[in-house]
Enzyme design. Sequence first.
Site, PDB file in Angstrom:
ATOM      1  N   THR A 241     -16.601  10.451   0.579  1.00 59.13           N
ATOM      2  CA  THR A 241     -15.796  10.545   1.803  1.00 59.13           C
ATOM      3  C   THR A 241     -14.598   9.594   1.778  1.00 59.13           C
ATOM      4  O   THR A 241     -14.103   9.194   2.827  1.00 59.13           O
ATOM      5  CB  THR A 241     -16.661  10.269   3.053  1.00 59.13           C
ATOM      6  OG1 THR A 241     -17.203   8.933   2.973  1.00 59.13           O
ATOM      7  CG2 THR A 241     -17.797  11.267   3.163  1.00 59.13           C
TER       8      THR A 241
ATOM      9  N   HIS B 167      -8.375 -10.442 -15.254  1.00 57.77           N
ATOM     10  CA  HIS B 167      -7.755  -9.878 -16.453  1.00 57.77           C
ATOM     11  C   HIS B 167      -6.251  -9.795 -16.213  1.00 57.77           C
ATOM     12  O   HIS B 167      -5.796  -9.521 -15.101  1.00 57.77           O
ATOM     13  CB  HIS B 167      -8.313  -8.483 -16.749  1.00 57.77           C
ATOM     14  CG  HIS B 167      -7.816  -7.911 -18.037  1.00 57.77           C
ATOM     15  ND1 HIS B 167      -8.155  -8.427 -19.266  1.00 57.77           N
ATOM     16  CD2 HIS B 167      -6.989  -6.861 -18.290  1.00 57.77           C
ATOM     17  CE1 HIS B 167      -7.578  -7.723 -20.223  1.00 57.77           C
ATOM     18  NE2 HIS B 167      -6.852  -6.767 -19.652  1.00 57.77           N
TER      19      HIS B 167
ATOM     20  N   LYS C 224       0.431   3.574  -3.077  1.00 55.86           N
ATOM     21  CA  LYS C 224      -0.739   4.429  -3.313  1.00 55.86           C
ATOM     22  C   LYS C 224      -0.317   5.858  -3.638  1.00 55.86           C
ATOM     23  O   LYS C 224       0.684   6.367  -3.121  1.00 55.86           O
ATOM     24  CB  LYS C 224      -1.647   4.432  -2.077  1.00 55.86           C
ATOM     25  CG  LYS C 224      -2.328   3.106  -1.816  1.00 55.86           C
ATOM     26  CD  LYS C 224      -3.143   3.114  -0.544  1.00 55.86           C
ATOM     27  CE  LYS C 224      -4.409   3.909  -0.678  1.00 55.86           C
ATOM     28  NZ  LYS C 224      -5.319   3.707   0.487  1.00 55.86           N
TER      29      LYS C 224
ATOM     30  N   CYS D  70       0.813  -1.219   0.000  1.00 54.26           N
ATOM     31  CA  CYS D  70       0.000   0.000   0.000  1.00 54.26           C
ATOM     32  C   CYS D  70       0.845   1.267   0.000  1.00 54.26           C
ATOM     33  O   CYS D  70       0.309   2.375  -0.137  1.00 54.26           O
ATOM     34  CB  CYS D  70      -0.947  -0.013   1.199  1.00 54.26           C
ATOM     35  SG  CYS D  70      -2.343  -1.130   0.954  1.00 54.26           S
TER      36      CYS D  70
ATOM     37  N   ASP E 250      -8.478  -3.500  -5.473  1.00 51.85           N
ATOM     38  CA  ASP E 250      -7.212  -3.128  -4.837  1.00 51.85           C
ATOM     39  C   ASP E 250      -6.100  -3.986  -5.414  1.00 51.85           C
ATOM     40  O   ASP E 250      -6.242  -5.202  -5.534  1.00 51.85           O
ATOM     41  CB  ASP E 250      -7.293  -3.327  -3.319  1.00 51.85           C
ATOM     42  CG  ASP E 250      -6.442  -2.317  -2.567  1.00 51.85           C
ATOM     43  OD1 ASP E 250      -5.258  -2.176  -2.923  1.00 51.85           O
ATOM     44  OD2 ASP E 250      -6.950  -1.664  -1.649  1.00 51.85           O
TER      45      ASP E 250
ATOM     46  N   ASP F 171     -11.375  -4.345   2.298  1.00 48.35           N
ATOM     47  CA  ASP F 171     -12.305  -3.256   2.007  1.00 48.35           C
ATOM     48  C   ASP F 171     -13.759  -3.722   2.096  1.00 48.35           C
ATOM     49  O   ASP F 171     -14.646  -2.952   2.472  1.00 48.35           O
ATOM     50  CB  ASP F 171     -12.034  -2.680   0.625  1.00 48.35           C
ATOM     51  CG  ASP F 171     -10.774  -1.830   0.573  1.00 48.35           C
ATOM     52  OD1 ASP F 171     -10.350  -1.349   1.634  1.00 48.35           O
ATOM     53  OD2 ASP F 171     -10.216  -1.658  -0.520  1.00 48.35           O
TER      54      ASP F 171
ATOM     55  N   ASP G  45     -14.406   6.494   1.121  1.00 47.72           N
ATOM     56  CA  ASP G  45     -14.699   5.264   1.862  1.00 47.72           C
ATOM     57  C   ASP G  45     -14.000   4.073   1.223  1.00 47.72           C
ATOM     58  O   ASP G  45     -13.365   4.181   0.166  1.00 47.72           O
ATOM     59  CB  ASP G  45     -16.214   5.046   1.942  1.00 47.72           C
ATOM     60  CG  ASP G  45     -16.648   4.514   3.299  1.00 47.72           C
ATOM     61  OD1 ASP G  45     -15.918   3.659   3.854  1.00 47.72           O
ATOM     62  OD2 ASP G  45     -17.683   4.958   3.819  1.00 47.72           O
ATOM     63  N   ASP G  46     -14.132   2.918   1.858  1.00 50.25           N
ATOM     64  CA  ASP G  46     -13.350   1.756   1.460  1.00 50.25           C
ATOM     65  C   ASP G  46     -13.899   1.044   0.229  1.00 50.25           C
ATOM     66  O   ASP G  46     -13.164   0.332  -0.457  1.00 50.25           O
ATOM     67  CB  ASP G  46     -13.260   0.768   2.624  1.00 50.25           C
ATOM     68  CG  ASP G  46     -12.558   1.381   3.826  1.00 50.25           C
ATOM     69  OD1 ASP G  46     -11.388   1.760   3.683  1.00 50.25           O
ATOM     70  OD2 ASP G  46     -13.193   1.520   4.884  1.00 50.25           O
TER      71      ASP G  46
END
Length: 351
Positions: free
Chosen positions: A48, A140, A20, A17, A68, A91, A50-51
Amino acid sequence: MTLTEPALTSLAHGGGCGCKIAPDLLQAILAGTPQAAPFASLMVGRETSDDAAVWRLNDSQALVATTDFFMPMVDDPFDFGRIAATNALSDVYAMGATPILALAIVGMPIGKLSVGTIGKVLEGGASVCAAAGIPIAGGHSIDSVEPIYGLVALGLVHPEKVLANRTAREGDVLILTKPLGVGVLSAAFKQGRLDDAGYKALIASTTQLNTLGARLPDLEGVHAVTDVTGFGLLGHALEMARGSGMAIEVDADAPACLPSSIALAEAGVRTGASTRNWTAYGAAVILPDGLAPWRRDLLTDPQTSGGLLISVAPDRAEEVLALARTLGFASACRVGRVLEGPAGVTVVQGP
């Protein structure tokens, strides 16, 4: 001719992560994109940060959808696949949902990695999905310069039981279910400074499914949830504060930390993403005088497949902690509280 393979992490400019896009840059990018037309069934969108997105299907079901993926933070391909899949499913759990299926996202440097190594990445991801009770039903793949793996993850939750990051309430206690320090340990790994015990702790934390999230909607007093990932504890607490319109207080000494992560942080080991995170949102965070730089680094440390940050009524906090520990989250603890005030984060330390 036998293919001589490079280490996975040597093929990536970042990992986990920590890849990101910085939160301030991400906001700038999104600010320039057109707003989607309103949809009556879209319960949670990007408003907001959010996940996951949530789409109402009917009176008893809402679909939770997220994606993700990232580049490797470890060299073992099976572990890389496990970490990426666990992180993606987090998530779904953070929204209070139960996963139902996943699709694989695969980008690999063909010609540099063998078919066997790529297969091990996919096997690792599949093993996590099997543990979560879901199939990888497709996906994919592309030939890419850097190795990339992740999931599209789908889940179901009752529309009245969706847990968002924008519904924290004044007086709530904040609970974090996993220890901090993933970014520090991954940086130490790349520097050749992480021992076997540290590596095992890193893998154990990043491959622990946040299944607790699916149980939280049935607990009275749980108001808001998010998972702590690439923006660190302070970054995701700030998203919760802004989404809820509340002030959040974080105790710098409260979060548990992975073994050896404090000593490594004190020695100056950190990721570039930790500094990037602070640059991005530090203006919205108040720090106490005398806070050690390494402590701030841990609070902004990017957490790949980190824990859940739960905002719960104080009289229900022990129930949440007890359930978390029963499900194997031994490091779950109180790390802060929600207060009335301007949306932002204040870090406190000491009695």
